[in-house]
Design a protein around this motif. Sequence first.
Motif, mmCIF file in Angstrom:
data_model
loop_
_atom_site.group_PDB
_atom_site.id
_atom_site.type_symbol
_atom_site.label_atom_id
_atom_site.label_comp_id
_atom_site.label_asym_id
_atom_site.label_seq_id
_atom_site.Cartn_x
_atom_site.Cartn_y
_atom_site.Cartn_z
ATOM 1 N N ILE A 41 0.834 -1.203 0.000
ATOM 2 C CA ILE A 41 0.000 0.000 0.000
ATOM 3 C C ILE A 41 0.871 1.256 0.000
ATOM 4 O O ILE A 41 0.642 2.196 -0.759
ATOM 5 N N ASP A 42 1.919 1.253 0.832
ATOM 6 C CA ASP A 42 2.825 2.401 0.902
ATOM 7 C C ASP A 42 3.592 2.573 -0.406
ATOM 8 O O ASP A 42 3.843 3.703 -0.857
ATOM 9 N N LEU A 43 3.976 1.468 -1.021
ATOM 10 C CA LEU A 43 4.773 1.516 -2.242
ATOM 11 C C LEU A 43 3.980 2.060 -3.418
ATOM 12 O O LEU A 43 4.486 2.877 -4.200
ATOM 13 N N LEU A 44 2.727 1.644 -3.561
ATOM 14 C CA LEU A 44 1.939 1.973 -4.749
ATOM 15 C C LEU A 44 0.972 3.135 -4.533
ATOM 16 O O LEU A 44 0.438 3.661 -5.512
ATOM 17 N N GLY A 45 0.727 3.511 -3.270
ATOM 18 C CA GLY A 45 -0.078 4.697 -2.993
ATOM 19 C C GLY A 45 -1.577 4.483 -2.992
ATOM 20 O O GLY A 45 -2.341 5.426 -2.757
ATOM 21 N N TYR A 46 -2.048 3.264 -3.254
ATOM 22 C CA TYR A 46 -3.478 2.990 -3.262
ATOM 23 C C TYR A 46 -3.953 2.547 -1.875
ATOM 24 O O TYR A 46 -3.189 1.957 -1.108
ATOM 25 N N GLU A 47 -5.218 2.838 -1.589
ATOM 26 C CA GLU A 47 -5.833 2.250 -0.400
ATOM 27 C C GLU A 47 -6.035 0.753 -0.660
ATOM 28 O O GLU A 47 -6.132 0.311 -1.805
ATOM 29 N N GLU A 48 -6.093 -0.006 0.423
ATOM 30 C CA GLU A 48 -6.223 -1.457 0.292
ATOM 31 C C GLU A 48 -7.468 -1.822 -0.529
ATOM 32 O O GLU A 48 -7.407 -2.659 -1.439
ATOM 33 N N ALA A 49 -8.584 -1.171 -0.241
ATOM 34 C CA ALA A 49 -9.825 -1.472 -0.962
ATOM 35 C C ALA A 49 -9.710 -1.127 -2.441
ATOM 36 O O ALA A 49 -10.281 -1.819 -3.297
ATOM 37 N N GLU A 50 -8.958 -0.080 -2.763
ATOM 38 C CA GLU A 50 -8.764 0.306 -4.159
ATOM 39 C C GLU A 50 -7.982 -0.759 -4.917
ATOM 40 O O GLU A 50 -8.304 -1.087 -6.067
ATOM 41 N N LEU A 51 -6.943 -1.289 -4.285
ATOM 42 C CA LEU A 51 -6.127 -2.313 -4.940
ATOM 43 C C LEU A 51 -6.946 -3.562 -5.237
ATOM 44 O O LEU A 51 -6.769 -4.203 -6.278
ATOM 45 N N TYR A 52 -7.845 -3.916 -4.329
ATOM 46 C CA TYR A 52 -8.632 -5.135 -4.514
ATOM 47 C C TYR A 52 -9.602 -5.012 -5.695
ATOM 48 O O TYR A 52 -10.130 -6.015 -6.180
ATOM 49 N N GLN A 53 -9.815 -3.788 -6.152
ATOM 50 C CA GLN A 53 -10.670 -3.571 -7.322
ATOM 51 C C GLN A 53 -9.870 -3.588 -8.629
ATOM 52 O O GLN A 53 -10.444 -3.523 -9.719
ATOM 53 N N LEU A 54 -8.524 -3.711 -8.513
ATOM 54 C CA LEU A 54 -7.654 -3.631 -9.681
ATOM 55 C C LEU A 54 -7.037 -4.979 -10.026
ATOM 56 O O LEU A 54 -6.854 -5.830 -9.154
ATOM 57 N N ASN A 55 -6.715 -5.141 -11.286
ATOM 58 C CA ASN A 55 -5.869 -6.234 -11.746
ATOM 59 C C ASN A 55 -4.437 -5.700 -11.792
ATOM 60 O O ASN A 55 -4.232 -4.520 -12.082
ATOM 61 N N PHE A 56 -3.453 -6.550 -11.491
ATOM 62 C CA PHE A 56 -2.074 -6.053 -11.484
ATOM 63 C C PHE A 56 -1.681 -5.492 -12.854
ATOM 64 O O PHE A 56 -0.808 -4.628 -12.967
ATOM 65 N N ARG A 57 -2.355 -5.971 -13.936
ATOM 66 C CA ARG A 57 -2.072 -5.449 -15.281
ATOM 67 C C ARG A 57 -2.377 -3.957 -15.385
ATOM 68 O O ARG A 57 -1.747 -3.236 -16.156
ATOM 69 N N ASP A 58 -3.377 -3.490 -14.578
ATOM 70 C CA ASP A 58 -3.814 -2.095 -14.674
ATOM 71 C C ASP A 58 -2.730 -1.114 -14.272
ATOM 72 O O ASP A 58 -2.729 0.035 -14.732
ATOM 73 N N ILE A 59 -1.797 -1.531 -13.415
ATOM 74 C CA ILE A 59 -0.781 -0.595 -12.919
ATOM 75 C C ILE A 59 0.634 -1.063 -13.266
ATOM 76 O O ILE A 59 1.608 -0.604 -12.681
ATOM 77 N N THR A 60 0.743 -1.988 -14.230
ATOM 78 C CA THR A 60 2.059 -2.443 -14.695
ATOM 79 C C THR A 60 2.427 -1.699 -15.970
ATOM 80 O O THR A 60 1.587 -1.526 -16.864
ATOM 81 N N HIS A 61 3.663 -1.244 -16.054
ATOM 82 C CA HIS A 61 4.151 -0.579 -17.270
ATOM 83 C C HIS A 61 4.046 -1.555 -18.431
ATOM 84 O O HIS A 61 4.439 -2.713 -18.322
ATOM 85 N N ARG A 62 3.536 -1.075 -19.551
ATOM 86 C CA ARG A 62 3.233 -1.983 -20.671
ATOM 87 C C ARG A 62 4.492 -2.671 -21.215
ATOM 88 O O ARG A 62 4.422 -3.788 -21.719
ATOM 89 N N ASP A 63 5.643 -2.011 -21.101
ATOM 90 C CA ASP A 63 6.872 -2.615 -21.619
ATOM 91 C C ASP A 63 7.354 -3.787 -20.773
ATOM 92 O O ASP A 63 8.209 -4.560 -21.211
ATOM 93 N N ASP A 64 6.818 -3.937 -19.557
ATOM 94 C CA ASP A 64 7.216 -5.030 -18.662
ATOM 95 C C ASP A 64 6.140 -6.109 -18.540
ATOM 96 O O ASP A 64 6.381 -7.166 -17.953
ATOM 97 N N LEU A 65 4.960 -5.814 -19.084
ATOM 98 C CA LEU A 65 3.826 -6.716 -18.877
ATOM 99 C C LEU A 65 4.001 -8.054 -19.589
ATOM 100 O O LEU A 65 3.728 -9.119 -19.021
#
Length: 370
Positions: A41-65
């Motif tokens: 949570i500290d690293l990515l800046g999202y609240e815990e509930a916000e992260l649970y609504q996301l797929n890790f693909r949503d916040i991964t740089h496209r060149d690394d996906l």
Amino acid sequence: MPKNLDRLKNKVFQNIFDNANGGISIVSPEGVWIKVNKSIIDLLGYEEAELYQLNFRDITHRDDLELDLAYMKQLIDGEIENYQIEKRYFHKNGYVVWALLSVSLVRDEANEPIYFIAQITDISTQKSATWHLEFLMNVIKGQNEKLKDFAHIATHDIRTHVGNLFSITEFLEEEFEGTLKSSENYKMLKGSLTNLDETINHLNLMRLDKPKKFNILNKLSLHKYIENSIYNVSAIAKREKCKIINKVDRGFSIMGIEAYIDSIILNFLTNSIKYKSAERLATIELSSSLIDEFVVLKIKDNGLGIDLKSNYNKLFTLNGTFHKHPDSRGVGLYITKNHIESIGGKIEVESKVNEGTCFSVYFLSGLNTA
């Protein structure tokens, strides 16, 4: 007793998970965050509930996906037991976070995948230190190039004068035959000229060792590199409410070095955003044209502008700054100009204070390259 032991084990595990210094997460086979600890949570800046609504693909740089997904598939297929890669995440505020990702897979009794366990360690500081070192090495390399250029001047111009002096000594020997050769002062003069000639020969060897600049150039799509750079600054542009328009011809190719082209375009975009005017919405327009053997890239903004009458002589110098911005270091344009010239190009600038700036970058065209 066994139940109490199980509860104790679960509590210990929960404490380790919640309070671990590094980021720990549990992710579903589909890529959804199931459980994250405070470090994530500290690293990515999202609240815990916000992260649970996301797929890790949503916040991964496209060149690394693509690489990440390929390793995940290998885990699921049983080809590997775990993997570790460096990858970039987008922080909630839009900037990039570099992380060391370590992933393993947990299966059920039927050997079917249940979830991934991912450890995420922030390595942004280490990456920044590496980039700083690379920058220093490039500065040193630039100074070495200047020394080699001096060697070229010395071997071309000074050698002419030395040859002329040797001819004069021969004339003097003919004119004062029998007397001049016995003069100690004359012997020292001849010896000094010989030593100077040897020194120039050494400088000439340095010059000949200089790599041929244009042997390493590749044919590149200018539009593609523009698009990639716009993507890389998209979060910053969004935060600063800056509109970036790409009008570069898709058919134009240039001759260049990949890393240099990335650096050149990125520096112009970030500068235009950095020095935007507070009086209007920031706009950056990129366009292209063909002039002789060059593809000319124009980067035009409506920002603060530069007083060229007062500052042109220090525009592309090291430590040359023109605005009181906290991030101004006077380094970017210096490096950019060196990159452009090292691949056979040139740069021009037009600017008016409080109206904006337009840089014209001349790249060698790749349209006629076989």
